[in-house]
Design an enzyme around this catalytic site. Structure first.
Site, mmCIF file in Angstrom:
data_model
loop_
_atom_site.group_PDB
_atom_site.id
_atom_site.type_symbol
_atom_site.label_atom_id
_atom_site.label_comp_id
_atom_site.label_asym_id
_atom_site.label_seq_id
_atom_site.Cartn_x
_atom_site.Cartn_y
_atom_site.Cartn_z
ATOM 1 N N SER A 113 -15.087 7.676 -51.267
ATOM 2 C CA SER A 113 -16.493 8.075 -51.395
ATOM 3 C C SER A 113 -16.584 9.593 -51.361
ATOM 4 O O SER A 113 -15.745 10.255 -50.739
ATOM 5 C CB SER A 113 -17.265 7.487 -50.224
ATOM 6 O OG SER A 113 -18.477 8.180 -50.037
ATOM 7 N N SER A 114 -17.645 10.136 -51.965
ATOM 8 C CA SER A 114 -17.820 11.596 -51.968
ATOM 9 C C SER A 114 -18.108 12.136 -50.569
ATOM 10 O O SER A 114 -18.042 13.347 -50.359
ATOM 11 C CB SER A 114 -18.954 11.988 -52.916
ATOM 12 O OG SER A 114 -20.155 11.359 -52.540
ATOM 13 N N LYS A 146 -12.350 6.511 -44.880
ATOM 14 C CA LYS A 146 -11.978 6.681 -46.292
ATOM 15 C C LYS A 146 -10.893 7.749 -46.456
ATOM 16 O O LYS A 146 -10.018 7.620 -47.326
ATOM 17 C CB LYS A 146 -13.224 7.018 -47.124
ATOM 18 C CG LYS A 146 -14.189 5.847 -47.252
ATOM 19 C CD LYS A 146 -13.530 4.687 -48.008
ATOM 20 C CE LYS A 146 -14.414 3.500 -48.215
ATOM 21 N NZ LYS A 146 -13.728 2.391 -48.905
HETATM 22 O O1 GFB Z 1 -28.312 6.930 -50.443
HETATM 23 P P1 GFB Z 1 -28.417 7.428 -49.063
HETATM 24 O O2 GFB Z 1 -28.791 6.442 -48.013
HETATM 25 O O3 GFB Z 1 -27.044 8.061 -48.645
HETATM 26 O O4 GFB Z 1 -29.521 8.598 -49.000
HETATM 27 P P2 GFB Z 1 -26.321 9.501 -48.537
HETATM 28 C C1 GFB Z 1 -29.554 9.653 -49.912
HETATM 29 C C2 GFB Z 1 -30.764 10.537 -49.647
HETATM 30 O O5 GFB Z 1 -31.960 9.804 -49.982
HETATM 31 C C3 GFB Z 1 -30.953 11.000 -48.186
HETATM 32 C C4 GFB Z 1 -32.917 9.938 -48.948
HETATM 33 O O6 GFB Z 1 -31.404 12.338 -48.174
HETATM 34 C C5 GFB Z 1 -32.064 10.059 -47.681
HETATM 35 O O7 GFB Z 1 -32.810 10.612 -46.613
HETATM 36 N N1 GFB Z 1 -33.848 8.806 -48.978
HETATM 37 C C6 GFB Z 1 -35.176 8.882 -49.271
HETATM 38 C C7 GFB Z 1 -33.563 7.514 -48.709
HETATM 39 N N2 GFB Z 1 -35.757 7.685 -49.153
HETATM 40 C C8 GFB Z 1 -34.775 6.798 -48.818
HETATM 41 C C9 GFB Z 1 -34.772 5.401 -48.556
HETATM 42 O O8 GFB Z 1 -35.799 4.716 -48.599
HETATM 43 N N3 GFB Z 1 -33.557 4.831 -48.251
HETATM 44 C C10 GFB Z 1 -32.405 5.573 -48.191
HETATM 45 N N4 GFB Z 1 -31.244 4.936 -47.910
HETATM 46 N N5 GFB Z 1 -32.387 6.909 -48.401
HETATM 47 C C11 GFB Z 1 -24.386 7.911 -48.010
HETATM 48 C C12 GFB Z 1 -23.421 7.764 -46.885
HETATM 49 O O9 GFB Z 1 -25.031 9.092 -47.785
HETATM 50 O O10 GFB Z 1 -23.769 8.005 -49.261
HETATM 51 C C13 GFB Z 1 -22.365 6.798 -47.170
HETATM 52 O O11 GFB Z 1 -24.148 7.473 -45.697
HETATM 53 C C14 GFB Z 1 -21.811 6.865 -48.568
HETATM 54 O O12 GFB Z 1 -21.339 6.999 -46.254
HETATM 55 C C15 GFB Z 1 -22.921 6.993 -49.589
HETATM 56 O O13 GFB Z 1 -20.927 7.945 -48.690
HETATM 57 C C16 GFB Z 1 -22.386 7.169 -50.985
HETATM 58 O O14 GFB Z 1 -26.013 10.041 -49.887
HETATM 59 O O15 GFB Z 1 -27.058 10.444 -47.648
#
Ligand code: GFB
Length: 316
Positions: A113-114, A146
């Site tokens: 993962s990135s 990872k």
């Molecule tokens: O996709 P996400 O949960 O993962 O969140 P990460 C990306 C961005 O979207 C963050 C925002 O800045 C969140 O705060 N966001 C806005 C939301 N609204 C929402 C929502 O309703 N749900 C979610 N989930 N996010 C993950 C890692 O990081 O990326 C993992 O935790 C993995 O380990 C994955 O590497 C690819 O990009 O922040």
């Protein structure tokens, strides 16, 4: 295009994690190469138990294995279940990589993962940024697991000459995603939220954080295509980034999803929720130099993901 160094036609290929979004996409893509795909998932084996994994793999007579099995989730799931994200992922990859070695499986592709890169790595992030600084705290447990997976592949290559390679995909989305609002990644969450807001006639839709973080997104089918390309064209110790090369703020992404879904209300930021890492753009030069390019643009990919969401809802 240079001819493949590894011919997949007629090969028996285990896809560990075949029910997950990337595993399923990879199984579909491998089938077009004339491979026999051998599904391996937690429905058949507890992947956290070495003996069960060894027993399963030794009977497969497989030539290759794609390690797409993992405990995955979005920013909140990672921060809420650190023990599961570290233990499950370490156990799954240790068991499968060692089991593949014992079973004589000569080729293995590990998916990372990135988030393995430091929180403040120079952008775009080259593969060399690994282990050059502190990790993003919301996903350090997953990242550590990872990173260990990459090192396992390199160790088995160094000690046993195993052709084990690693790919690091950026944030992925597509058919078969997890739409649970607590544990999902941002794209499936936005699709579901926009759909619910439109259906209920809501005036606004909420996103987590400030909407300012930048993310790079890749459709799962493009990712699967890149993984097959790597299987055919790559055999070396360093891991390889798999990205789309373009980034977007979470706010603009939310507006794009709202357009695709047809929800015309306002966007509200819940700043009690975390932003996570401020920016996460991969440098894709290494994979591009091997002749691979993504094919699915973000808007087109989101429209496809929304159609899949509606179909999956209809089946429930
Ligand atoms: O996709 P996400 O949960 O993962 O969140 P990460 C990306 C961005 O979207 C963050 C925002 O800045 C969140 O705060 N966001 C806005 C939301 N609204 C929402 C929502 O309703 N749900 C979610 N989930 N996010 C993950 C890692 O990081 O990326 C993992 O935790 C993995 O380990 C994955 O590497 C690819 O990009 O922040």
């Amino acid at each position: 295009m240079t001819p493949p160094i590894y011919d997949l036609a007629g090969k028996r290929v285990v896809v560990a994690g075949h029910r997950g979004m990337v595993g399923a996409a990879t199984a579909r893509r491998l089938a077009t190469e004339g491979c026999t795909v051998i599904p391996m998932g937690r429905d058949q084996v507890d992947l956290r138990r070495q003996a069960e994994v060894d027993e399963f793999l030794k009977d497969t007579k497989a030539d290759a294995l794609v390690l797409a099995a993992a405990k995955v989730g979005g920013i909140m799931a990672n921060a809420t279940y650190p023990a599961d994200f570290l233990y499950d992922n370490l156990a799954i990859e240790t068991n499968i990589i060692h089991g593949a070695h014992l079973a004589g499986i000569g080729k293995l592709l590990f998916l990372g993962s990135s988030c393995i890169y430091p929180k403040l790595a120079p952008q775009p992030m080259t593969e060399d940024a690994l282990l050059t600084g502190p990790l993003e705290p919301t996903n350090e447990w997953y990242a550590i697991a990872k990173i260990a997976g990459i090192k396992l592949c390199q160790a088995y290559r160094a000690q046993y000459g195993a052709d084990y390679i690693s790919a690091m995909p950026t944030n992925l989305y597509g058919p078969g995603d997890n739409y649970n609002l607590e544990s999902s990644h941002v794209i499936p969450a936005l699709i579901r939220k926009a759909h619910m807001a439109r259906e209920s006639g809501a005036k606004s839709m909420e996103i987590w954080g400030t909407g300012t973080p930048l993310r790079e997104f890749l459709h799962a089918d493009d990712c699967a295509d890149a993984l097959v390309h790597l299987l055919k064209h790559y055999s070396d110790a360093p891991h390889v980034n798999v990205g789309s090369g373009s980034e977007i703020t979470i706010g603009d992404l939310a507006r794009m999803v709202m357009e695709v879904v047809g929800f015309k209300g306002d966007l509200v930021c819940d700043t009690t929720k975390p932003d996570g890492t401020p920016r996460k753009l991969m440098d894709g030069a290494r994979l591009a130099a091997m002749g691979w390019q993504p094919k699915i643009g973000l808007r087109e990919g989101l429209a496809h993901a929304y159609r899949c969401f509606l179909e999956e809802q209809g089946r429930r």
